[in-house]
Design a protein around this motif. Structure first.
Motif, mmCIF file in Angstrom:
data_model
loop_
_atom_site.group_PDB
_atom_site.id
_atom_site.type_symbol
_atom_site.label_atom_id
_atom_site.label_comp_id
_atom_site.label_asym_id
_atom_site.label_seq_id
_atom_site.Cartn_x
_atom_site.Cartn_y
_atom_site.Cartn_z
ATOM 1 N N PRO A 165 9.349 -1.404 9.077
ATOM 2 C CA PRO A 165 8.888 -0.007 9.199
ATOM 3 C C PRO A 165 8.095 0.469 7.978
ATOM 4 O O PRO A 165 8.374 0.049 6.848
ATOM 5 N N ASP A 166 7.109 1.350 8.239
ATOM 6 C CA ASP A 166 6.408 2.018 7.138
ATOM 7 C C ASP A 166 6.737 3.518 7.142
ATOM 8 O O ASP A 166 6.221 4.270 6.317
ATOM 9 N N LEU A 167 7.598 3.912 8.082
ATOM 10 C CA LEU A 167 8.057 5.303 8.226
ATOM 11 C C LEU A 167 6.879 6.275 8.359
ATOM 12 O O LEU A 167 6.936 7.411 7.869
ATOM 13 N N TYR A 168 5.821 5.793 9.011
ATOM 14 C CA TYR A 168 4.635 6.624 9.238
ATOM 15 C C TYR A 168 4.406 6.756 10.736
ATOM 16 O O TYR A 168 4.177 5.760 11.423
ATOM 17 N N LEU A 169 4.524 7.979 11.223
ATOM 18 C CA LEU A 169 4.225 8.203 12.638
ATOM 19 C C LEU A 169 3.242 9.378 12.757
ATOM 20 O O LEU A 169 2.070 9.180 13.045
ATOM 21 N N THR A 170 3.726 10.566 12.437
ATOM 22 C CA THR A 170 2.808 11.720 12.451
ATOM 23 C C THR A 170 2.141 11.883 11.082
ATOM 24 O O THR A 170 1.137 12.567 10.967
ATOM 25 N N GLY A 171 2.752 11.285 10.050
ATOM 26 C CA GLY A 171 2.228 11.421 8.687
ATOM 27 C C GLY A 171 2.910 12.526 7.903
ATOM 28 O O GLY A 171 2.725 12.635 6.687
ATOM 29 N N ALA A 172 3.732 13.338 8.573
ATOM 30 C CA ALA A 172 4.358 14.492 7.903
ATOM 31 C C ALA A 172 5.320 14.048 6.795
ATOM 32 O O ALA A 172 5.357 14.653 5.716
ATOM 33 N N PHE A 173 6.072 12.991 7.063
ATOM 34 C CA PHE A 173 7.031 12.505 6.062
ATOM 35 C C PHE A 173 6.283 12.030 4.813
ATOM 36 O O PHE A 173 6.651 12.375 3.684
ATOM 37 N N HIS A 174 5.220 11.283 5.014
ATOM 38 C CA HIS A 174 4.436 10.776 3.872
ATOM 39 C C HIS A 174 3.731 11.916 3.136
ATOM 40 O O HIS A 174 3.695 11.926 1.905
ATOM 41 N N ARG A 175 3.194 12.859 3.897
ATOM 42 C CA ARG A 175 2.490 13.988 3.261
ATOM 43 C C ARG A 175 3.436 14.834 2.410
ATOM 44 O O ARG A 175 3.025 15.462 1.448
ATOM 45 N N GLY A 176 4.711 14.809 2.769
ATOM 46 C CA GLY A 176 5.692 15.623 2.042
ATOM 47 C C GLY A 176 6.209 14.978 0.766
ATOM 48 O O GLY A 176 7.041 15.562 0.066
ATOM 49 N N PHE A 177 5.711 13.795 0.440
ATOM 50 C CA PHE A 177 6.222 13.101 -0.750
ATOM 51 C C PHE A 177 5.947 13.902 -2.025
ATOM 52 O O PHE A 177 4.880 14.471 -2.199
ATOM 53 N N TYR A 178 6.932 13.897 -2.901
ATOM 54 C CA TYR A 178 6.764 14.571 -4.197
ATOM 55 C C TYR A 178 7.491 13.792 -5.281
ATOM 56 O O TYR A 178 8.376 12.973 -5.002
ATOM 57 N N ALA A 179 7.092 14.042 -6.510
ATOM 58 C CA ALA A 179 7.809 13.538 -7.686
ATOM 59 C C ALA A 179 7.960 14.724 -8.627
ATOM 60 O O ALA A 179 7.029 15.514 -8.775
#
Lengths: 57, 150
Positions: free
Chosen positions: B75-89
């Motif tokens: 898995p790359d945990l990318y479907l709609t992209g919302a999870f990836h777009r929400g990444f923060y540090a």
């Protein structure tokens, strides 16, 4: 939900901090030696030495 | 060029313990982007493939067609992209960096794939250090001491 990492775990950071601290200690040592040398000279009435060696570029 | 005394005075102003967290905070988006790219490659912060792999072969093949970087089934945990777009540090108390995603699916994905989906692999920590932190740290040291790096 998140994961936490220590900044000190970043590679090379600890080594760099260690070197910087060592340089600070060396410079402090030079200052101490020069002050003590001048105190000794002054104790027998001699004028102190001007420690003005240049460092860096 | 400074005398030894002048250099000592300048050196005492160098505070890398305070500067490094400040550099990281200024570049938090770079760190988050590295985490995002890492997950696009199907890697956890330990450098292992994200597990568990897809149950459905058909779905795995479909996902592999849209992104082959993780390898078939990972898995790359990318479907709609919302999870990836929400990444923060985010730097916490000047001592640590918190990696996460603001997406509402975050806690469910973390429960399924572990916390290791967040954070950087050793290689990516090195990339972040070499390309982002060190150049700024060198400028900081030079600005205060006047010493130049070779």
């Amino acid at each position: 939900m998140a994961k936490e990492f220590l900044i000190s775990d970043l590679p090379n950071i600890a080594e760099m901090q260690d070197v910087l601290q060592k340089v600070a200690k060396k410079l402090e040592l030079i200052k101490l030696i020069s002050e003590e040398t001048n105190d000794l000279l002054n104790s027998i009435g001699l004028k102190g030495i001007e420690f003005s060696a240049k460092i860096g570029k | 060029m400074a005398t030894i005394f002048e250099m000592l005075s300048k050196w005492q102003q160098v505070n890398v313990e305070a500067e490094i967290p400040a550099i990281i905070q200024r570049n938090k988006d770079v760190a988050a982007e590295l985490n995002r790219k890492q997950l696009k490659s199907g890697k956890t912060s330990k450098g292992d493939p994200v597990q568990p792999s897809y149950n459905s072969t058909i779905y795995a093949l479909d996902k592999n067609r849209s992104n082959s970087l993780p390898g078939l089934g990972t898995p790359d945990l990318y479907l709609t992209g919302a999870f990836h777009r929400g990444f923060y540090a985010q730097v916490k108390a000047g001592k640590s960096i918190i990696f996460g995603s603001t997406d509402m699916k975050s806690s469910n994905l973390e429960a399924k794939y572990t916390k290791e989906i967040f954070g950087l692999t050793r290689d990516n920590k090195q990339v972040f250090l070499d390309n982002t932190i060190m150049p700024e740290l060198r400028l900081y040291i030079t600005r205060i001491t006047g010493l130049k790096f070779t």
